[in-house]
Design an enzyme around this catalytic site. Structure first.
Site, PDB file in Angstrom:
ATOM      1  N   ARG A 222     -16.185  -8.424   3.391  1.00 43.23           N
ATOM      2  CA  ARG A 222     -15.346  -9.347   4.142  1.00 43.23           C
ATOM      3  C   ARG A 222     -15.486 -10.722   3.509  1.00 43.23           C
ATOM      4  NH1 ARG A 222     -13.126  -5.630   5.807  1.00 43.23           N
ATOM      5  NH2 ARG A 222     -12.769  -4.926   7.949  1.00 43.23           N
ATOM      6  N   GLU A 251      -7.660 -14.806   4.745  1.00 45.80           N
ATOM      7  CA  GLU A 251      -6.578 -13.928   4.270  1.00 45.80           C
ATOM      8  C   GLU A 251      -5.307 -14.158   5.081  1.00 45.80           C
ATOM      9  OE1 GLU A 251      -7.910  -9.829   4.095  1.00 45.80           O
ATOM     10  OE2 GLU A 251      -9.762 -10.469   3.146  1.00 45.80           O
ATOM     11  N   HIS A 269      -7.001  -7.238  -0.894  1.00 47.62           N
ATOM     12  CA  HIS A 269      -7.668  -6.361   0.096  1.00 47.62           C
ATOM     13  C   HIS A 269      -7.192  -4.906  -0.022  1.00 47.62           C
ATOM     14  CE1 HIS A 269      -9.911  -6.583   4.213  1.00 47.62           C
ATOM     15  NE2 HIS A 269     -10.093  -5.410   3.632  1.00 47.62           N
TER      16      HIS A 269
END
Ligand code: GLV
Ligand code: GLV
Length: 303
Positions: A222, A251, A269
């Site tokens: 993350r 993000e 991602h």
């Protein structure tokens, strides 16, 4: 979704772009079950607005997007999608590691630029991967799958895990150490911790200073586990050779420094992004929802 539709009414069909906050609140008002992805923030207010909700199936292994304590207090079961994405995410971690060390993206850009003048002895020199030391922070399922792949590259593995692990379940050659020792002793450091209060900015300016100036940081966990501004500064100042990133603090926004540094490889991602794995993740969400609505224990319950 057919499995769900056969037994229950499906109010919001699967959609590609994330719902607005208002659509999320409205959509969950009468729902008994919800499938959500890591881009949906399921906080206390969303839970309060969903009085009938009994289960939230997160379409991800990480569930930092869900207020799990509040969910638990309301008796809502939260489930995730472990195991099916472990090997897929480990593959992508290696794709990033290799692409970063061997300058694969810069090479691709040069090859198709029209300006490539041919082979040169010192063109786009990278760093060897084979035989280097791999450091893993977070030796869970994904961390171990990444470590197993290191054997093919003849790489010693150092790892840090918050809990001491039962060594009988791990390769005897992998060495458990403090976070500091993994950072100072590794040529590649790969992050595989979940995002929690404890792991927020686990890798900040002080930790980056411990890394070798020739080392690379790989993050498929993350974004917020790393202090992105400190990472950009470390690469800009030559205190770190580069980074391979699949995840970001904000993000889909990237820190401006990340967009310009050629030593950083950035992916949007993609950790679990294979068709096979995404189908399996969907099946797991469905199984967990059916279990809870039919009064059985959810197979992948996290709270
Ligand atoms: C993806 O990031 C996941 O947690 O599954
Ligand atoms: C992380 O999600 C892990 O299972 O290692």
């Amino acid at each position: 979704m057919v499995l769900i539709r056969e037994r229950f009414s499906l109010t919001a069909p699967p959609q590609v772009s994330p719902p607005s906050r208002a659509a999320l609140l409205k959509g969950l008002r009468e729902a008994h079950a919800a499938v959500c992805t890591l881009t949906e923030v399921i906080d206390g207010n969303v839970l309060k607005a969903a009085p009938d909700l009994r289960v939230i199936a997160n379409y991800a292994v990480g569930y930092n997007n869900i207020a799990v304590k509040e969910a638990k207090a309301r008796g809502i079961v939260v489930t995730n999608t472990p195991d099916v994405l472990t090997e897929t995410t480990a593959d992508l971690t290696w794709a990033l590691l290799l692409a970063t060390a061997r300058r694969v993206l810069e090479g691709d850009r040069l090859a198709r630029s029209g300006t490539w003048t041919g082979w040169e002895p010192t063109q786009l020199l990278g760093t060897d991967v084979y035989g280097k030391t791999l450091g893993i922070i977070g030796m869970g399922r994904i961390g171990r799958a990444v470590a197993r792949r290191a054997m093919g590259f003849n790489m010693p593995v150092l790892y840090h895990n918050r809990r001491t692990l039962d060594h009988s379940t791990l390769n005897a050659q992998w060495r458990q150490m403090s976070l500091q020792d993994v950072l100072t002793g590794s040529d590649f450091v790969s992050l595989h911790v979940p995002l929690t209060v404890e792991t927020h900015h686990l890798i900040g300016a002080a930790e980056l200073r411990l890394m070798r100036p020739t080392a690379y940081l790989i993050n498929t966990a993350r974004g917020t586990v790393v202090d992105e501004a400190a990472l950009v500064a470390a690469v800009q100042e030559g205190r770190l050779a580069g980074a391979g990133l699949d995840v970001y603090e904000e993000e889909p926004a990237l820190h401006p420094g990340l967009r310009t540094l050629p030593q950083v490889v950035t992916l949007p991602h993609l950790g679990s992004a294979t068709l096979h794995t995404r189908i399996q993740m969907g099946m797991i969400c469905v199984q967990n929802i059916l279990a809870v609505l039919e009064g059985r224990p959810a197979p992948n319950r996290v709270v």
